[in-house]
Write an enzyme that holds these catalytic residues in place. Structure first.
Site, PDB file in Angstrom:
ATOM      1  N   CYS A 132       0.979  -1.211   0.056  1.00 12.93           N
ATOM      2  CA  CYS A 132       0.118   0.022   0.045  1.00 12.93           C
ATOM      3  C   CYS A 132       0.964   1.271  -0.113  1.00 12.93           C
ATOM      4  O   CYS A 132       0.284   2.169  -0.298  1.00 12.93           O
ATOM      5  CB  CYS A 132      -0.918   0.119   1.166  1.00 12.93           C
ATOM      6  SG  CYS A 132      -1.949  -1.319   1.241  1.00 12.93           S
ATOM      7  N   HIS A 272      -2.871   6.982   3.891  1.00 14.72           N
ATOM      8  CA  HIS A 272      -3.388   5.499   3.269  1.00 14.72           C
ATOM      9  C   HIS A 272      -4.429   5.336   4.003  1.00 14.72           C
ATOM     10  O   HIS A 272      -4.721   5.309   5.187  1.00 14.72           O
ATOM     11  CB  HIS A 272      -2.407   4.719   3.494  1.00 14.72           C
ATOM     12  CG  HIS A 272      -2.814   3.283   3.023  1.00 14.72           C
ATOM     13  ND1 HIS A 272      -3.576   3.136   1.971  1.00 14.72           N
ATOM     14  CD2 HIS A 272      -2.734   1.928   3.643  1.00 14.72           C
ATOM     15  CE1 HIS A 272      -3.745   1.897   1.959  1.00 14.72           C
ATOM     16  NE2 HIS A 272      -3.366   1.048   3.071  1.00 14.72           N
ATOM     17  N   ASN A 302     -10.072   0.061   1.591  1.00 15.59           N
ATOM     18  CA  ASN A 302      -8.794   0.173   1.327  1.00 15.59           C
ATOM     19  C   ASN A 302      -8.608  -0.406  -0.062  1.00 15.59           C
ATOM     20  O   ASN A 302      -8.550  -1.487  -0.381  1.00 15.59           O
ATOM     21  CB  ASN A 302      -8.085  -0.638   2.305  1.00 15.59           C
ATOM     22  CG  ASN A 302      -6.543  -0.681   2.295  1.00 15.59           C
ATOM     23  OD1 ASN A 302      -6.037  -0.281   1.251  1.00 15.59           O
ATOM     24  ND2 ASN A 302      -5.654  -1.400   3.031  1.00 15.59           N
TER      25      ASN A 302
HETATM   26  O1  UT7 Z   1      -2.946  -1.672   3.944  1.00 10.22           O
HETATM   27  C1  UT7 Z   1      -2.503  -2.374   5.132  1.00 10.22           C
HETATM   28  C2  UT7 Z   1      -3.767  -3.481   5.220  1.00 10.22           C
HETATM   29  N1  UT7 Z   1      -3.877  -3.898   6.275  1.00 10.22           N
HETATM   30  C3  UT7 Z   1      -4.448  -3.038   7.397  1.00 10.22           C
HETATM   31  O2  UT7 Z   1      -4.450  -2.026   7.492  1.00 10.22           O
HETATM   32  C4  UT7 Z   1      -5.064  -3.948   8.395  1.00 10.22           C
HETATM   33  C5  UT7 Z   1      -4.801  -3.318   9.667  1.00 10.22           C
HETATM   34  N2  UT7 Z   1      -5.706  -3.985  10.612  1.00 10.22           N
HETATM   35  C6  UT7 Z   1      -7.093  -3.547  11.098  1.00 10.22           C
HETATM   36  O3  UT7 Z   1      -7.722  -2.893  10.211  1.00 10.22           O
HETATM   37  C7  UT7 Z   1      -7.745  -4.194  11.969  1.00 10.22           C
HETATM   38  O4  UT7 Z   1      -6.986  -5.030  12.711  1.00 10.22           O
HETATM   39  C8  UT7 Z   1      -8.950  -5.112  11.562  1.00 10.22           C
HETATM   40  C9  UT7 Z   1     -10.152  -4.109  10.780  1.00 10.22           C
HETATM   41  C10 UT7 Z   1      -8.452  -6.159  10.251  1.00 10.22           C
HETATM   42  C11 UT7 Z   1      -9.665  -6.143  12.635  1.00 10.22           C
HETATM   43  O5  UT7 Z   1     -10.030  -5.198  13.527  1.00 10.22           O
HETATM   44  P1  UT7 Z   1      -9.495  -5.436  15.045  1.00 10.22           P
HETATM   45  O6  UT7 Z   1     -10.142  -4.581  16.223  1.00 10.22           O
HETATM   46  O7  UT7 Z   1      -8.129  -5.399  15.102  1.00 10.22           O
HETATM   47  O8  UT7 Z   1     -10.166  -7.093  15.379  1.00 10.22           O
HETATM   48  P2  UT7 Z   1      -9.539  -8.221  15.889  1.00 10.22           P
HETATM   49  O9  UT7 Z   1      -8.640  -8.583  14.931  1.00 10.22           O
HETATM   50  O10 UT7 Z   1      -8.618  -7.723  17.173  1.00 10.22           O
HETATM   51  O11 UT7 Z   1     -10.732  -8.994  16.289  1.00 10.22           O
HETATM   52  C12 UT7 Z   1     -11.602  -8.919  17.499  1.00 10.22           C
HETATM   53  C13 UT7 Z   1     -12.721  -9.856  17.371  1.00 10.22           C
HETATM   54  C14 UT7 Z   1     -12.414 -11.092  17.315  1.00 10.22           C
HETATM   55  O12 UT7 Z   1     -13.186 -12.013  18.042  1.00 10.22           O
HETATM   56  P3  UT7 Z   1     -12.858 -12.332  19.316  1.00 10.22           P
HETATM   57  O13 UT7 Z   1     -11.614 -13.264  19.098  1.00 10.22           O
HETATM   58  O14 UT7 Z   1     -12.780 -11.290  20.107  1.00 10.22           O
HETATM   59  O15 UT7 Z   1     -13.945 -12.944  19.680  1.00 10.22           O
HETATM   60  C15 UT7 Z   1     -12.599 -11.206  15.740  1.00 10.22           C
HETATM   61  O16 UT7 Z   1     -12.803 -12.682  15.545  1.00 10.22           O
HETATM   62  O17 UT7 Z   1     -13.433  -9.571  16.131  1.00 10.22           O
HETATM   63  C16 UT7 Z   1     -13.854 -10.506  15.539  1.00 10.22           C
HETATM   64  N3  UT7 Z   1     -13.704 -10.128  14.066  1.00 10.22           N
HETATM   65  C17 UT7 Z   1     -15.090  -9.813  13.671  1.00 10.22           C
HETATM   66  N4  UT7 Z   1     -16.182  -9.831  13.645  1.00 10.22           N
HETATM   67  C18 UT7 Z   1     -17.111  -9.460  13.047  1.00 10.22           C
HETATM   68  C19 UT7 Z   1     -12.807 -10.068  13.245  1.00 10.22           C
HETATM   69  N5  UT7 Z   1     -13.002  -9.769  12.021  1.00 10.22           N
HETATM   70  C20 UT7 Z   1     -14.520  -9.623  12.095  1.00 10.22           C
HETATM   71  C21 UT7 Z   1     -15.465  -9.238  11.239  1.00 10.22           C
HETATM   72  N6  UT7 Z   1     -16.816  -9.160  11.788  1.00 10.22           N
HETATM   73  N7  UT7 Z   1     -15.325  -8.781   9.869  1.00 10.22           N
END
Ligand code: UT7
Length: 393
Positions: A132, A272, A302
């Site tokens: 990115c 970004h 994104n």
């Molecule tokens: O250009 C570079 C590309 N990448 C990025 O910039 C990604 C950067 N990261 C992020 O934007 C975030 O980490 C995400 C949006 C991908 C995820 O958000 P988060 O707040 O970091 O969630 P998490 O991975 O810490 O997950 C928290 C909870 C989990 O459940 P448990 O284990 O707490 O029960 C996940 O399983 O949210 C759950 N979860 C979801 N729930 C509903 C993860 N994805 C989803 C979803 N819908 N789509």
């Protein structure tokens, strides 16, 4: 504030005192597929909800490439718009760089397809892979090439069709990405301003945090790589998030300081567009109000290397960037890579008149004809002459 052009600091900045050449953005354009995919539609494919996606990412919808769209066709559309605004003929281009994580093919470069379609017969062309951060890397390279005197006019494109490499069963990634392209034309000038300072950084030790492992020389395509989903995006979202919040503010401070400016001098930051919470964290860390951060993530998600040129294009066209404003572009991504640029915006030439636009259209038509003729001639030549002789080889 007086003109500042940054100092050469030996840390990767392109700042110079006493420059005679500057690299100005004189044209911009964007291209988006017409198909809109809402969060509700994604919630029908994986266990997620519109509320979760909006709250945790800021995204409401994204664009998805249609059957006839590809990274190269989107790049071409954005490039044509940018050339139109710049009122530059493709024949004047010395270099075309396409930043992309989703190239049309492994090779030839997507940039070479664009070169051929535009009829940019005097341009070198190559793709740049920096996740990115690709657009910021490409912009930096283009500006350096112009400032050094090696080129006068450079086309920089960020183009992606991420929907083609997203795992639509992985709710941790499929909610994030979208397709699109943005482009700018940079031109040499002796008027101070343009791209003042840039910073490019990388940390390959974090490569596996965001990767597409299959299809390269390490894991060539095979039924096993396909079955194991190795041709899709694999991401550790939490770790990428942590890394991003650390580097966005650092990189911004660094390029601003190298340009001899302070954060108060910056009219707009174009970050970004990966997650609204990352942008908010960067604003907090910089002590900048959110009004100074350009945000359009809610509409496009994104789009990787296309996110900054699309946002830049919108910011210019909506009047958020005015003559003599200082702006910062800042990105992070796969690699890991990160980078930033400080730009002094200068008044740009008037765009092409309707007559000139028609002349451009004729040139594209001519380029298509010439490309078809060259293909035909190559085939005919190989039939007539047979295989290449030892002396030809
Ligand atoms: O250009 C570079 C590309 N990448 C990025 O910039 C990604 C950067 N990261 C992020 O934007 C975030 O980490 C995400 C949006 C991908 C995820 O958000 P988060 O707040 O970091 O969630 P998490 O991975 O810490 O997950 C928290 C909870 C989990 O459940 P448990 O284990 O707490 O029960 C996940 O399983 O949210 C759950 N979860 C979801 N729930 C509903 C993860 N994805 C989803 C979803 N819908 N789509």
């Amino acid at each position: 504030m007086a003109d500042h052009h940054g100092k050469s600091n030996g840390r990767g900045s392109n700042g110079r005192n006493g420059r005679s050449r500057y690299a100005h953005i004189i044209g911009w354009g964007m291209a988006l597929p017409s198909r809109v995919m809402t969060n509700d539609e994604i919630a029908q494919m994986v266990d997620t909800s519109d509320a979760w996606i909006r709250e945790r990412t800021g995204i409401r919808e994204r664009r998805i490439a249609g059957a006839k769209d590809s990274t190269a066709t989107l790049a071409l559309r954005a490039a044509k718009c940018a050339l139109e605004v710049a009122n530059v003929s493709p024949a004047d281009l010395n270099l075309i760089i396409v930043a992309t994580a989703t190239p049309e093919y492994l090779f030839p470069a997507t940039a070479c397809l664009v070169q051929d379609w535009l009829g940019a017969e005097n341009a070198g062309a190559f793709d740049l892979s920096a996740g990115c951060t690709g657009f910021v890397y490409a912009l930096s390279l283009a500006a350096q090439t112009i400032i050094s005197g090696a080129a006068d006019t450079v086309l920089v494109i960020g183009s992606e069709t991420l929907s083609r490499i997203v795992d639509w069963q992985d709710r941790g990634t499929c909610i994030l990405f979208g397709d699109g392209a943005g482009a700018v034309v940079l031109r040499a000038s002796n008027m101070p301003g343009g791209v003042l300072t840039t910073l490019l950084r990388s940390d390959g030790s974090g490569g596996e945090l965001l990767a597409l492992p299959g299809g390269g020389s390490r894991y060539p395509p095979s039924p096993t790589t396909v079955l194991n989903g190795m041709h899709k995006i694999h991401m550790n979202g939490r770790e990428v998030f942590r890394f991003a919040t650390r580097v966005m503010a650092q990189a911004t401070r660094s390029v601003v300081e190298d340009a001899g400016l302070t954060l108060e001098d910056i009219a707009l930051v174009i970050p970004h567009q990966a997650n609204i919470r990352i942008i908010e964290a960067a604003a907090r860390s910089l002590g900048m109000p959110m009004e100074k951060m350009y945000v359009n993530i809610e509409r496009y998600g994104n789009t990787s290397s296309a996110s900054i040129p699309i946002a830049l294009c919108e910011a210019i066209e909506s009047g958020r960037i005015k003559a003599d404003d200082y702006i910062v572009l800042v990105a992070f991504g796969a690699g890991l890579t990160w980078g930033a640029a400080t730009i002094k915006w200068v008044p740009t030439p008037p765009p092409a008149s309707p007559l000139e636009q028609r002349a451009h259209a004729v040139r594209y038509w001519w380029a298509a004809l010439r490309s078809a003729w060259r293909r035909f001639w190559r085939r005919l030549e190989s039939r007539l002459k047979g295989p290449a002789t030892a002396s030809e080889k």
